[in-house]
Design a protein around this motif. Structure first.
Motif, short mmCIF file in Angstrom:
data_model
loop_
_atom_site.label_atom_id
_atom_site.label_comp_id
_atom_site.label_asym_id
_atom_site.label_seq_id
_atom_site.Cartn_x
_atom_site.Cartn_y
_atom_site.Cartn_z
N TYR A 1 5.34 4.19 6.65
CA TYR A 1 5.22 2.73 6.80
C TYR A 1 5.70 2.29 8.18
O TYR A 1 5.03 1.50 8.87
N ASN B 1 -7.66 0.26 6.78
CA ASN B 1 -7.39 1.19 5.69
C ASN B 1 -8.61 1.55 4.84
O ASN B 1 -8.61 2.60 4.20
N ASN B 2 -9.62 0.70 4.84
CA ASN B 2 -10.82 1.00 4.07
C ASN B 2 -11.96 1.53 4.93
O ASN B 2 -12.80 2.30 4.44
N ARG C 1 0.83 -1.21 0.00
CA ARG C 1 0.00 0.00 0.00
C ARG C 1 0.86 1.26 0.00
O ARG C 1 0.56 2.24 -0.69
N ASN C 2 1.94 1.19 0.75
CA ASN C 2 2.84 2.35 0.82
C ASN C 2 3.47 2.64 -0.54
O ASN C 2 3.58 3.81 -0.95
N TRP D 1 2.17 1.73 -3.48
CA TRP D 1 1.09 2.13 -4.38
C TRP D 1 0.77 3.62 -4.24
O TRP D 1 0.52 4.31 -5.22
N LEU D 2 0.78 4.10 -2.98
CA LEU D 2 0.46 5.50 -2.72
C LEU D 2 1.67 6.41 -2.84
O LEU D 2 1.55 7.64 -2.70
N ASP D 3 2.84 5.79 -3.05
CA ASP D 3 4.09 6.55 -3.20
C ASP D 3 4.38 7.41 -1.97
O ASP D 3 4.77 8.56 -2.07
N TRP D 4 4.16 6.81 -0.80
CA TRP D 4 4.45 7.50 0.45
C TRP D 4 5.89 7.24 0.86
O TRP D 4 6.53 6.28 0.43
#
Length: 278
Positions: free
Chosen positions: A190, A236-237, A179-180, A182-185
């Motif tokens: 993380y 997360n959702n 997820r990290n 994918w979101l480019d954080w």
């Protein structure tokens, strides 16, 4: 070892966590709440054991003389005290009573499948107006993490259930990493999401209860991965801060199914089986 039963160490460690938490985290938990949880758990355990065995005097006598179980309700009450907060002692009493009662009610093949402390916590959250859980109560101090891993790791090594913790934390960390990316954080986000004392406490001391989780190793690994997945989705959702507790509660009945799919001997606290019953 100093104690013959590994649960004695668990009781000491959980008690230490309570003392540290009250002393260093400025908790609102009052000592009276802890005493209520402990007293209720012990009384409920004795009373329900007596009622269940009432039909046979021989079993009652055997239980009172040889099988009086105070370790299990003590561990349950300490776990509830660590995680649950309430405004009134009656709420803590209700949570502890429900926790112990779940062991006698929700059974399949003489094995309970709900984690008692988790069941008590969820019951209080749903059925009382003043209960809450603060997942961030332990903060992210590194020394808390070391303390939990050190004490929990020793217990898990003895009972042979380290694989459950590894599967849960490993799969959850993988999902958060994906997820990290994918979101480019940045990766500090993380690390922040994983460095939670409450998450480690859950992974080391709650999701690994050997008497309520699947008996076989493949069953435990699959079960832990499912809990990690549901936790990830809920957090997360649906932005549910108590996701781990709801995930464990919702998926607890899978233990019954997995025990039928993958047969293995049931865990016993006897010294001979502490490290061999996988």
């Amino acid at each position: 070892m100093l104690f013959k039963d590994i649960r004695d160490y668990q009781i000491v460690y959980l008690s230490l966590f309570l003392v540290l938490g009250i002393g260093t985290r400025d908790w609102t938990l009052r000592p009276t709440m802890i005493l209520v949880a402990i007293a209720t758990s012990l009384v409920t355990q004795w009373l329900l054991t007596f009622i269940v065995n009432l039909w046979s005097f021989a079993k009652v006598k055997e239980n009172l003389e040889h099988k009086t179980n105070i370790r299990s309700p003590l561990i349950t009450s300490l776990g509830i005290s660590l995680l649950l907060r309430a405004d009134y002692p009656t709420t803590m009493l209700f949570a502890a009573a429900m926790a112990i009662a779940s062991k006698f009610v929700f059974k399949f093949g003489n094995k309970h499948f709900f984690n008692p402390a988790n069941f008590g916590i969820i019951s209080a959250l749903v059925l009382t107006p003043d209960a809450w859980v603060s997942p961030g109560q332990w903060g992210e101090d590194w020394w808390y993490g070391l303390l939990f891993v050190g004490t929990g790791g020793m217990i898990l090594h003895r009972i042979g259930r380290w694989d459950t913790t590894a599967a849960f934390l490993g799969f959850y960390a993988f999902l958060e990493a994906a997820r990290n990316l994918w979101l480019d954080w940045t990766w500090d986000v993380y690390i922040h999401r994983l460095m939670s004392g409450s998450l480690l406490l859950f992974a080391l001391f709650m999701v690994t209860d050997p008497r309520s989780i699947p008996n076989s190793r493949v069953g435990r690994l699959t079960w832990a991965a499912c809990i990690a997945l549901v936790t990830f989705v809920l957090r997360n959702n649906f932005y549910l801060s108590t996701a781990v507790f709801w995930a464990l509660f919702a998926l607890a009945p899978l233990t019954v199914i997995f025990d039928q799919l993958w047969k293995a001997s049931r865990f016993s606290w006897s010294n001979e089986q502490l490290t061999t019953n996988h």
